[in-house]
Design a protein around this motif. Structure first.
Motif, PDB file in Angstrom:
ATOM      1  N   GLU B 206       0.847  -1.175   0.000  1.00 32.06           N
ATOM      2  CA  GLU B 206       0.000   0.000   0.000  1.00 32.06           C
ATOM      3  C   GLU B 206       0.893   1.239   0.000  1.00 32.06           C
ATOM      4  O   GLU B 206       2.023   1.178   0.476  1.00 32.06           O
ATOM      5  CB  GLU B 206      -0.821  -0.041   1.301  1.00 32.06           C
ATOM      6  CG  GLU B 206      -2.285   0.186   1.154  1.00 32.06           C
ATOM      7  CD  GLU B 206      -2.710   1.501   1.780  1.00 32.06           C
ATOM      8  OE1 GLU B 206      -1.800   2.271   2.157  1.00 32.06           O
ATOM      9  OE2 GLU B 206      -3.903   1.749   1.903  1.00 32.06           O
ATOM     10  N   PRO B 207       0.379   2.355  -0.532  1.00 30.48           N
ATOM     11  CA  PRO B 207       1.233   3.553  -0.561  1.00 30.48           C
ATOM     12  C   PRO B 207       1.755   4.004   0.800  1.00 30.48           C
ATOM     13  O   PRO B 207       2.770   4.678   0.875  1.00 30.48           O
ATOM     14  CB  PRO B 207       0.315   4.617  -1.163  1.00 30.48           C
ATOM     15  CG  PRO B 207      -0.616   3.842  -2.027  1.00 30.48           C
ATOM     16  CD  PRO B 207      -0.825   2.538  -1.341  1.00 30.48           C
ATOM     17  N   ARG B 237       2.119   6.402  -7.357  1.00 31.33           N
ATOM     18  CA  ARG B 237       2.108   6.089  -5.930  1.00 31.33           C
ATOM     19  C   ARG B 237       3.192   5.082  -5.619  1.00 31.33           C
ATOM     20  O   ARG B 237       3.428   4.157  -6.395  1.00 31.33           O
ATOM     21  CB  ARG B 237       0.757   5.497  -5.535  1.00 31.33           C
ATOM     22  CG  ARG B 237      -0.348   6.507  -5.674  1.00 31.33           C
ATOM     23  CD  ARG B 237      -1.593   5.961  -5.035  1.00 31.33           C
ATOM     24  NE  ARG B 237      -2.736   6.549  -5.699  1.00 31.33           N
ATOM     25  CZ  ARG B 237      -3.376   5.976  -6.707  1.00 31.33           C
ATOM     26  NH1 ARG B 237      -3.024   4.783  -7.112  1.00 31.33           N
ATOM     27  NH2 ARG B 237      -4.374   6.601  -7.275  1.00 31.33           N
ATOM     28  N   ARG B 239       4.601   1.916  -4.630  1.00 27.51           N
ATOM     29  CA  ARG B 239       3.859   0.668  -4.650  1.00 27.51           C
ATOM     30  C   ARG B 239       4.719  -0.565  -4.414  1.00 27.51           C
ATOM     31  O   ARG B 239       4.249  -1.567  -3.914  1.00 27.51           O
ATOM     32  CB  ARG B 239       3.165   0.550  -6.018  1.00 27.51           C
ATOM     33  CG  ARG B 239       2.274  -0.626  -6.230  1.00 27.51           C
ATOM     34  CD  ARG B 239       1.065  -0.640  -5.370  1.00 27.51           C
ATOM     35  NE  ARG B 239       0.151   0.435  -5.646  1.00 27.51           N
ATOM     36  CZ  ARG B 239      -0.941   0.677  -4.944  1.00 27.51           C
ATOM     37  NH1 ARG B 239      -1.235  -0.074  -3.913  1.00 27.51           N
ATOM     38  NH2 ARG B 239      -1.719   1.681  -5.249  1.00 27.51           N
TER      39      ARG B 239
END
Lengths: 446, 256
Positions: B206-207, B237, B239
């Motif tokens: 997740e970011p 983002r 990742r």
């Protein structure tokens, strides 16, 4: 005046030479052995033009002039004379006078360019001399009333005439300036126009796109769909394809523009009222650059995707893999949602972006050429109506060269009929380019 | 219903894979994880694996997307060991491997990496751990790579997911616990036991995780792992994580 004569001159060469040639073949079979091998190849290249000359389908408007030698025309003679002189001078220069490296290279280049032209010119001069000798011999024989010998001499003269004909054609081919982008692949885009009602434009767009698909099969090119957006009820709203192969741009460059259709539609929404409808669609042909031609810096791109909102990743499962690329310096926007994979869509969008950037470069080049030619490729041509397809009268008319073709169904198959039209367009373009070249030379000499 | 479950198939990295509920549907971002792994592998000298191709462990294989796309683009001698705790995922990966004729190069093992107690070093005491489930994997030799797209959604975000995800996809493939870190921690914990000294771990996260993972690794100095690189996905983002052993790269894993 100059231009007309030049155009007439070119046509005469390609036509009458043929007529003579053709008639001779039928009457003097055994003479074939004496023909140059080059002549055969030349004839095969123009075979379909020969066929179309003899077929009843084409309605060409040529005037058959007399068989006077047209290449004695001043402009061409002068031009060739000038080139020859330049060549001889360069020859001398390079051999006797020492020049520095930079000059030497450019002179060498020019020398290499002119060498084949000069060679052909020499051959022509020799052949013409031979013809003159034969003519005088003919006259003297006439006085001596020797029919047999005279016939032989006449035939010899005819053969050399053919040779001169062919040499002049070769000369024309080498003189006519070639388009720099001829060899490139293209991206072909078709977009349907708007009408006040009904879907005649969309149906027509689909038929034209199918025509181009079969044409690229016919020419053994490779067609890759980049975008295909169908409209409701079976038409096509817009589509794009990448066509790669030999000299694709050369053949398709004059297809760009507005195509108009007039028909009483049989299918679709418009068919309820049996009236003639008019619609348009536009075709855009972009030469596709090689990788090295156009550099796109990834930092200049902004990528917009549907997953940009929110956290993405495991949080989102939209199947929208559409990608939109924005090229920040020029403001060009390219979208693609053809493939399921976002990475593939991005690649395709990048390729289309490259082609569009390349097109901008090409346009800039062409705008600089202040040409008043009828067959133009460039921004002006994009909004011009180039061709009308009239289904009720079963006729396709190309407005630039005032050329008509019958049998629309055959034409829309995208094979021989379309190919003939394209060859005709290319020929006209060559003629105009040649005329322009001679014009320029004539003016500059003054 | 997600369209991939309706069509029963979807593309990933150019391969067509079978999809079946509730097995997790591969996301487009994960394609970039595979690209990154391939890039890194291409740069390493060819003597990476003893057999001439890397030995890869994939944790949480799902439909087999990562494992099979890696195999299809790596040299013939490369092998993958794919583990997943869900029976449906094991079956689906098996089916996809057969569809792509890669079944000889992949070993699919049902295994829950969160089961069993964590190794001694976490318990900070003298409690001996007898259930070393990961020893099942040891006979195949130390791994060159560990790759995973573990469940990383924060538990509190689970209810905000779109209905087509909540109702049809396996929540266990998404839920990563309080900070989305549960499975990630377990993977990183077993790395020292299974990974070669020169090996790498590639994760999709997740970011918000790069910072969290980095600080967690620093709090576990005995693991000797470093976060060496963070890569952004096509939306910009953060990742993907690349983790390696810190310090001298020794050839054999610690504590066999």
């Amino acid at each position: 005046m100059n231009r007309h004569l030049c155009v007439w001159l070119f046509r005469h060469l390609s036509l009458d030479g043929y007529h003579q040639h053709h008639i001779r073949l039928h009457s003097q079979q055994f003479r074939q052995i004496r023909l140059d091998t080059r002549m055969w190849i030349f004839r095969q290249n123009r075979n379909y033009i020969l066929h179309s000359l003899l077929s009843k389908n084409s309605s060409r408007r040529y005037c058959h002039r007399d068989t006077r030698m047209p290449w004695k025309h001043k402009a061409l003679q002068k031009y060739m004379g000038d080139l020859n002189k330049e060549y001889l001078k360069l020859d001398q220069c390079l051999q006797h006078i020492p020049v520095n490296e930079g000059d030497r290279r450019s002179l060498n280049q020019r020398h290499a360019e002119l060498a084949p032209l000069a060679a052909i010119y020499q051959e022509i001069q020799e052949a013409e001399q031979a013809v003159e000798e034969l003519e005088s011999m003919c006259e003297s024989l006439n006085k001596q009333d020797e029919k047999q010998l005279q016939e032989l001499v006449l035939e010899e003269k005819q053969t050399i005439d053919q040779k001169i004909n062919m040499l002049y054609n070769e000369l024309f081919q080498s003189l006519v300036p070639k388009d720099k982008y001829d060899k490139n692949d293209v991206i072909l885009e078709v977009t349907s126009g708007r009408t006040t009602g009904g879907d005649i434009c969309q149906q027509f767009t689909r038929e034209i796109f199918d025509m181009y698909q079969s044409y690229s099969c016919y020419k053994h090119w490779n067609l890759e769909l980049l975008n295909y957006t169908p409209a409701d009820y079976g038409g096509l709203h817009h589509a794009a394809a990448r066509i790669s192969g030999d000299n694709v741009y050369k053949h398709l460059k004059y297809e760009g523009g507005i195509h108009r259709v007039q028909r009483i539609p049989e299918v679709g929404l418009s068919s309820r009222m049996q009236r003639i409808h008019t619609g348009t669609m536009s075709v855009i042909v972009l030469p596709q650059p090689d990788e090295i031609d156009v550099k796109v810096d990834p930092r200049d791109l902004r990528v917009d995707t549907f997953r940009a909102r929110g956290a993405g990743g495991q949080h989102v499962n939209t199947t929208d893999s559409a990608v939109r690329l924005v090229h920040i310096p020029t403001g060009l926007v390219v979208e693609c949602q053809q493939e399921r994979s976002q990475i593939k869509n991005k690649e395709i969008a990048l390729r289309v972006l490259r082609a569009k950037l390349y097109q901008q470069i090409v346009e800039k080049d062409k705008c600089q050429q202040q040409s008043s030619r009828k067959l133009q490729v460039g921004t002006r041509a994009q909004s011009e109506r180039i061709r009308t397809y009239n289904f009720t009268q079963d006729r396709v008319t190309d407005h630039r060269i005032a050329y008509e073709v019958r049998d629309i169904k055959e034409f829309l198959c995208g094979e021989k009929a379309l190919d003939q039209l394209i060859q005709r367009l290319l020929q006209s373009a060559d003629e105009e380019a040649m005329a322009e070249l001679l014009d320029k030379n004539f003016k500059s000499a003054k | 219903m997600p369209v991939q479950y309706i069509l029963r198939e979807w593309d990933f990295q150019g391969l067509n894979l079978k999809m079946a509920p509730p097995v997790f549907i591969p996301r487009p971002e994960t394609e970039e994880l595979v690209d990154w792994v391939l890039e890194e592998e291409a740069q390493r000298p060819c003597a990476a694996g003893t057999q001439g191709g890397p030995l890869i462990l994939e944790v949480g294989c799902g439909s087999g997307a990562i494992a099979l796309s890696l195999l299809s683009q790596l040299p013939q001698q490369s092998q993958v060991i794919a583990v997943d705790k869900e029976e449906a995922a094991i079956c689906l990966t098996h089916e996809n491997a057969q569809r792509l004729q890669l079944q000889d190069r992949i070993r699919i093992v049902p295994l829950d990496v969160t089961l069993g107690t964590l190794p001694r070093i976490f318990l900070g005491g003298g409690v001996l751990d007898t259930e070393r489930w990961w020893t099942h994997l040891l006979p195949w030799g130390p791994m060159d790579l560990v790759v995973s797209n573990p469940p990383y959604v924060f538990h509190q975000d689970m209810e905000q997911l779109a209905p087509e995800i909540c109702s049809y996809e396996d929540p266990a493939a998404l839920d990563g616990g309080k900070e989305g870190m549960d499975v990630i921690i377990h993977i990183l914990a077993l790395v020292p036991q299974l990974l070669k000294g020169s090996g790498s771990v590639f994760l999709e996260v997740e970011p918000r995780h790069p910072g969290l993972v980095s600080s967690w690794l620093r709090s576990q100095p005995d693991l000797h792992l470093d976060l060496v690189a963070v890569r952004r996905d096509f939306c910009g983002r953060p990742r993907f994580l690349h983790i390696r052993r810190s310090g001298p790269q020794c050839g054999c894993p610690v504590g066999t």
